[in-house]
Write a protein that holds these residues in place. Structure first.
Motif, PDB file in Angstrom:
ATOM      1  N   LEU A 184     -21.637 -45.652 -29.822  1.00  0.00           N
ATOM      2  CA  LEU A 184     -22.956 -44.943 -30.563  1.00  0.00           C
ATOM      3  C   LEU A 184     -23.911 -45.142 -29.596  1.00  0.00           C
ATOM      4  O   LEU A 184     -23.982 -46.129 -28.846  1.00  0.00           O
ATOM      5  CB  LEU A 184     -22.982 -45.724 -31.875  1.00  0.00           C
ATOM      6  CG  LEU A 184     -22.302 -45.075 -33.107  1.00  0.00           C
ATOM      7  CD1 LEU A 184     -20.969 -45.317 -33.104  1.00  0.00           C
ATOM      8  CD2 LEU A 184     -22.695 -45.720 -34.222  1.00  0.00           C
ATOM      9  N   SER A 185     -24.803 -43.990 -29.540  1.00  0.00           N
ATOM     10  CA  SER A 185     -26.059 -44.079 -28.704  1.00  0.00           C
ATOM     11  C   SER A 185     -26.778 -45.314 -29.561  1.00  0.00           C
ATOM     12  O   SER A 185     -26.645 -45.664 -30.658  1.00  0.00           O
ATOM     13  CB  SER A 185     -26.796 -42.986 -28.957  1.00  0.00           C
ATOM     14  OG  SER A 185     -27.136 -42.710 -30.173  1.00  0.00           O
ATOM     15  N   ALA A 186     -27.775 -45.683 -28.699  1.00  0.00           N
ATOM     16  CA  ALA A 186     -28.675 -46.704 -29.268  1.00  0.00           C
ATOM     17  C   ALA A 186     -29.462 -46.496 -30.530  1.00  0.00           C
ATOM     18  O   ALA A 186     -29.401 -47.144 -31.298  1.00  0.00           O
ATOM     19  CB  ALA A 186     -29.671 -47.381 -28.296  1.00  0.00           C
ATOM     20  N   LEU A 241     -28.561 -44.300 -32.958  1.00  0.00           N
ATOM     21  CA  LEU A 241     -27.478 -43.913 -33.789  1.00  0.00           C
ATOM     22  C   LEU A 241     -26.931 -45.469 -34.308  1.00  0.00           C
ATOM     23  O   LEU A 241     -26.964 -45.685 -35.498  1.00  0.00           O
ATOM     24  CB  LEU A 241     -26.407 -43.356 -33.539  1.00  0.00           C
ATOM     25  CG  LEU A 241     -25.267 -43.091 -34.298  1.00  0.00           C
ATOM     26  CD1 LEU A 241     -25.946 -42.255 -35.522  1.00  0.00           C
ATOM     27  CD2 LEU A 241     -24.438 -42.035 -33.744  1.00  0.00           C
ATOM     28  N   SER A 242     -26.838 -46.261 -33.233  1.00  0.00           N
ATOM     29  CA  SER A 242     -26.445 -47.660 -33.708  1.00  0.00           C
ATOM     30  C   SER A 242     -27.701 -48.525 -34.436  1.00  0.00           C
ATOM     31  O   SER A 242     -27.014 -49.220 -35.346  1.00  0.00           O
ATOM     32  CB  SER A 242     -26.152 -48.494 -32.066  1.00  0.00           C
ATOM     33  OG  SER A 242     -25.767 -49.831 -32.553  1.00  0.00           O
ATOM     34  N   THR A 253     -18.802 -42.234 -38.869  1.00  0.00           N
ATOM     35  CA  THR A 253     -20.261 -42.009 -38.492  1.00  0.00           C
ATOM     36  C   THR A 253     -20.952 -41.023 -39.531  1.00  0.00           C
ATOM     37  O   THR A 253     -21.705 -41.214 -40.062  1.00  0.00           O
ATOM     38  CB  THR A 253     -20.132 -41.811 -37.147  1.00  0.00           C
ATOM     39  OG1 THR A 253     -19.700 -42.531 -36.301  1.00  0.00           O
ATOM     40  CG2 THR A 253     -21.828 -41.261 -36.815  1.00  0.00           C
ATOM     41  N   VAL A 255     -32.448 -40.081 -33.859  1.00  0.00           N
ATOM     42  CA  VAL A 255     -31.383 -39.709 -33.398  1.00  0.00           C
ATOM     43  C   VAL A 255     -31.329 -38.108 -33.400  1.00  0.00           C
ATOM     44  O   VAL A 255     -30.617 -37.773 -32.320  1.00  0.00           O
ATOM     45  CB  VAL A 255     -30.160 -39.864 -34.629  1.00  0.00           C
ATOM     46  CG1 VAL A 255     -28.664 -39.289 -34.331  1.00  0.00           C
ATOM     47  CG2 VAL A 255     -30.029 -41.446 -34.686  1.00  0.00           C
ATOM     48  N   GLN A 282     -24.205 -35.438 -28.877  1.00  0.00           N
ATOM     49  CA  GLN A 282     -24.895 -35.841 -28.088  1.00  0.00           C
ATOM     50  C   GLN A 282     -25.228 -37.368 -28.214  1.00  0.00           C
ATOM     51  O   GLN A 282     -25.637 -38.268 -27.725  1.00  0.00           O
ATOM     52  CB  GLN A 282     -26.357 -35.191 -28.164  1.00  0.00           C
ATOM     53  CG  GLN A 282     -26.365 -33.923 -27.878  1.00  0.00           C
ATOM     54  CD  GLN A 282     -27.480 -33.195 -28.319  1.00  0.00           C
ATOM     55  OE1 GLN A 282     -28.558 -33.672 -28.611  1.00  0.00           O
ATOM     56  NE2 GLN A 282     -27.253 -31.985 -28.447  1.00  0.00           N
ATOM     57  N   ASN A 283     -25.031 -38.021 -29.314  1.00  0.00           N
ATOM     58  CA  ASN A 283     -24.830 -39.512 -29.732  1.00  0.00           C
ATOM     59  C   ASN A 283     -23.642 -40.173 -29.788  1.00  0.00           C
ATOM     60  O   ASN A 283     -23.920 -41.390 -30.104  1.00  0.00           O
ATOM     61  CB  ASN A 283     -25.617 -39.604 -31.054  1.00  0.00           C
ATOM     62  CG  ASN A 283     -27.154 -39.148 -30.795  1.00  0.00           C
ATOM     63  OD1 ASN A 283     -27.938 -39.993 -30.452  1.00  0.00           O
ATOM     64  ND2 ASN A 283     -27.446 -38.009 -31.107  1.00  0.00           N
ATOM     65  N   TYR A 335     -20.163 -41.258 -27.561  1.00  0.00           N
ATOM     66  CA  TYR A 335     -19.277 -41.163 -26.254  1.00  0.00           C
ATOM     67  C   TYR A 335     -18.316 -41.898 -26.370  1.00  0.00           C
ATOM     68  O   TYR A 335     -17.924 -42.950 -27.090  1.00  0.00           O
ATOM     69  CB  TYR A 335     -20.322 -42.132 -25.410  1.00  0.00           C
ATOM     70  CG  TYR A 335     -21.829 -41.484 -25.263  1.00  0.00           C
ATOM     71  CD1 TYR A 335     -22.142 -40.649 -24.810  1.00  0.00           C
ATOM     72  CD2 TYR A 335     -22.603 -42.210 -26.251  1.00  0.00           C
ATOM     73  CE1 TYR A 335     -23.559 -40.236 -24.751  1.00  0.00           C
ATOM     74  CE2 TYR A 335     -23.734 -41.951 -26.122  1.00  0.00           C
ATOM     75  CZ  TYR A 335     -24.475 -40.924 -25.421  1.00  0.00           C
ATOM     76  OH  TYR A 335     -25.589 -40.404 -25.487  1.00  0.00           O
TER      77      TYR A 335
END
Length: 86
Positions: free
Chosen positions: A12-14, A16-17, A31, A62, A79-80, A82
């Motif tokens: 997860l992106s920062a 989103l996390s 998610t 987000v 986009q969030n 990976y």
């Protein structure tokens, strides 16, 4: 039997996390489920059209907008999230 690619854990992106209680890895379905739980818990669905989500500061970090359509949400999530090997 082949593994289901939808169940693969993604990073997860920062933002989103942070939104999801500092989770680091989740599958896409997990998610989405947690985002909807957050939206309901904070009363962020538009009362006139529940397909729209009103973004608070956490969701805005987000989705980068003030209001997001439920179908657009999944596209923006790309986009969030990976793959762990990226």
């Amino acid at each position: 039997m082949r593994p289901n690619p939808q169940q693969k854990e993604l990073l997860l992106s920062a933002p989103l996390s942070q939104l999801l209680n500092n989770e680091v890895k989740l599958s896409r379905p997990q998610t989405v489920k947690k985002i909807w739980a957050y939206v309901r818990e904070h009363g962020l669905q538009d009362q006139k059209d529940k397909r729209w989500i009103i973004c608070d500061d956490g969701l805005r970090a987000v989705f980068k907008q003030d209001k997001v359509h439920m179908f657009t949400m999944n596209k923006i999530l790309n986009q969030n999230l990976y793959a762990p090997d990226e």
